[in-house]
Design an enzyme around this catalytic site. Structure first.
Site, PDB file in Angstrom:
ATOM      1  N   GLY A   1       0.826  -1.201   0.000  1.00 35.89           N
ATOM      2  CA  GLY A   1       0.000   0.000   0.000  1.00 35.89           C
ATOM      3  C   GLY A   1       0.863   1.255   0.000  1.00 35.89           C
ATOM      4  O   GLY A   1       0.587   2.226  -0.712  1.00 35.89           O
TER       5      GLY A   1
ATOM      6  N   ARG B   1       7.308   1.590   1.019  1.00 40.00           N
ATOM      7  CA  ARG B   1       7.550   0.146   1.140  1.00 40.00           C
ATOM      8  C   ARG B   1       7.973  -0.437  -0.205  1.00 40.00           C
ATOM      9  O   ARG B   1       8.756  -1.387  -0.256  1.00 40.00           O
ATOM     10  CB  ARG B   1       6.299  -0.578   1.641  1.00 40.00           C
TER      11      ARG B   1
ATOM     12  N   ARG C   1       2.234  11.401  -8.320  1.00 41.75           N
ATOM     13  CA  ARG C   1       1.604  11.433  -6.990  1.00 41.75           C
ATOM     14  C   ARG C   1       2.470  10.787  -5.896  1.00 41.75           C
ATOM     15  O   ARG C   1       1.941  10.342  -4.867  1.00 41.75           O
ATOM     16  CB  ARG C   1       0.245  10.720  -6.996  1.00 41.75           C
TER      17      ARG C   1
ATOM     18  N   GLY D   1       0.900  -6.575   2.428  1.00 41.70           N
ATOM     19  CA  GLY D   1       0.417  -5.482   3.257  1.00 41.70           C
ATOM     20  C   GLY D   1       0.300  -5.877   4.723  1.00 41.70           C
ATOM     21  O   GLY D   1       0.833  -6.900   5.147  1.00 41.70           O
TER      22      GLY D   1
ATOM     23  N   GLU E   1      -8.413  -5.860   6.240  1.00 44.78           N
ATOM     24  CA  GLU E   1      -7.567  -4.847   5.609  1.00 44.78           C
ATOM     25  C   GLU E   1      -8.456  -4.054   4.677  1.00 44.78           C
ATOM     26  O   GLU E   1      -9.674  -4.060   4.853  1.00 44.78           O
ATOM     27  CB  GLU E   1      -6.329  -5.481   4.948  1.00 44.78           C
ATOM     28  N   MET E   2      -7.894  -3.358   3.698  1.00 49.02           N
ATOM     29  CA  MET E   2      -8.731  -2.413   2.960  1.00 49.02           C
ATOM     30  C   MET E   2      -8.596  -2.477   1.437  1.00 49.02           C
ATOM     31  O   MET E   2      -9.058  -1.571   0.749  1.00 49.02           O
ATOM     32  CB  MET E   2      -8.436  -0.988   3.458  1.00 49.02           C
ATOM     33  N   GLU E   3      -7.978  -3.518   0.897  1.00 52.97           N
ATOM     34  CA  GLU E   3      -7.691  -3.519  -0.549  1.00 52.97           C
ATOM     35  C   GLU E   3      -8.022  -4.800  -1.315  1.00 52.97           C
ATOM     36  O   GLU E   3      -8.340  -4.743  -2.512  1.00 52.97           O
ATOM     37  CB  GLU E   3      -6.190  -3.222  -0.784  1.00 52.97           C
TER      38      GLU E   3
ATOM     39  N   SER F   1      -0.556  -6.517  11.912  1.00 49.86           N
ATOM     40  CA  SER F   1       0.113  -5.357  12.518  1.00 49.86           C
ATOM     41  C   SER F   1      -0.607  -4.892  13.777  1.00 49.86           C
ATOM     42  O   SER F   1      -0.040  -4.162  14.587  1.00 49.86           O
ATOM     43  CB  SER F   1       0.178  -4.203  11.531  1.00 49.86           C
ATOM     44  N   ASP F   2      -1.871  -5.300  13.934  1.00 46.20           N
ATOM     45  CA  ASP F   2      -2.592  -4.917  15.155  1.00 46.20           C
ATOM     46  C   ASP F   2      -3.664  -5.941  15.509  1.00 46.20           C
ATOM     47  O   ASP F   2      -4.283  -6.526  14.637  1.00 46.20           O
ATOM     48  CB  ASP F   2      -3.198  -3.508  15.025  1.00 46.20           C
TER      49      ASP F   2
HETATM   50  N1  HPA Z   1      -8.284  -2.409   9.906  1.00 47.64           N
HETATM   51  C1  HPA Z   1      -8.249  -2.248   8.592  1.00 47.64           C
HETATM   52  N2  HPA Z   1      -7.150  -2.303   7.892  1.00 47.64           N
HETATM   53  C2  HPA Z   1      -6.002  -2.532   8.536  1.00 47.64           C
HETATM   54  C3  HPA Z   1      -5.965  -2.702   9.897  1.00 47.64           C
HETATM   55  C4  HPA Z   1      -7.160  -2.648  10.609  1.00 47.64           C
HETATM   56  O1  HPA Z   1      -7.190  -2.799  11.837  1.00 47.64           O
HETATM   57  N3  HPA Z   1      -4.664  -2.904  10.249  1.00 47.64           N
HETATM   58  C5  HPA Z   1      -3.940  -2.846   9.123  1.00 47.64           C
HETATM   59  N4  HPA Z   1      -4.742  -2.617   8.082  1.00 47.64           N
END
Ligand code: HPA
Length: 232
Positions: free
Chosen positions: A20, A24, A43, A89, A177-179, A201-202
């Site tokens: 993303g 990176r 961009r 990602g 995640e978001m993609e 990552s979390d």
């Molecule tokens: N939510 C959505 N996307 C993410 C998250 C999350 O907690 N951590 C890393 N990408």
């Protein structure tokens, strides 16, 4: 040249890793590629091409979220003849997953409306390319990397106060995640190979997050799995 990628045809390899974060992409190029050359600065969404063990390979930033990723992967497939795209990602996790686990995404459920635009309202199931999936699982196993293979969810909101995560977890979806849903659907449309690999990552329930150093180590393991899978 496309609207968002200032490169010539041939500047981008048939195999592309998709982080993303454009920095990176630079990190991947500097740490894994032989003779990397930057082909895009539009961009600041950097893209690099080099070789990995002699195989031509690129790394292209996608930005965050399905709309941003969709722009880059459509141009890569349609205008640059990219055949294999692997997202590398990070993801948030619930359930049995631990920080730094590698998640290999079989499918990507979503609350994004973008797939329904492609299907006229039908609920399509965006799915990974099996060949890449199998190769990534095999690479993670042989490298002794703690990994989880399953469905993930691509969500439109990072900050989401709804109960969506409870519902997803009840259906065995442990990583968000978001993609990816965009990547898998666009790859299907163009008949290309796609896979998402992400590191946790979390932990969403406990708010535990990886340190910057842990993210870098985790990211390295994931890129190794992605490159093994790409050139298996
Ligand atoms: N939510 C959505 N996307 C993410 C998250 C999350 O907690 N951590 C890393 N990408």
């Amino acid at each position: 040249m496309t609207t968002h990628i200032g490169a010539n045809k041939g500047d981008i390899a048939p195999t592309v890793l998709l982080p993303g974060d454009p920095l990176r992409a630079q990190w991947i190029a500097e740490n894994f590629f032989e003779n990397p050359v930057r082909y895009n600065t539009v961009r600041n969404m950097f893209g690099f091409t080099g070789t990995y063990k002699g195989n031509p390979v690129s790394a292209q930033g996608t930005g965050m979220g399905v709309p941003s990723l969709s722009i880059y992967v459509t141009e890569l497939f349609k205008d640059f003849d990219v055949q294999t795209a692997i997202r590398v990602g990070t993801c948030g996790a619930v359930g049995p997953l631990k920080l730094r686990d590698v998640v290999i995404a079989m499918s990507a459920s979503t609350d994004s409306g973008t797939n329904r635009r492609a299907t006229g309202g039908l609920d399509y199931s965006p799915t990974a390319n099996y060949e890449l999936l199998e190769a990534a699982v095999s690479a993670a196993r042989s490298r002794n990397i703690s990994h989880h293979v399953g469905g993930i969810a691509t969500m439109d909101l990072f900050y989401d106060d709804s109960n969506a995560l409870d519902i997803l977890e009840s259906l065995g979806v442990y990583a968000v995640e978001m993609e990816t849903t965009g990547l898998y659907t666009i790859a299907a449309k163009y008949r290309r190979r796609a896979l998402t690999i992400c590191t946790v990552s979390d932990l969403i329930r406990t708010h535990e997050v990886t340190s910057a150093e842990e993210r870098e180590t985790g990211f390295k393991a994931m890129v190794e799995v992605a490159l093994d899978a790409a050139f298996a």
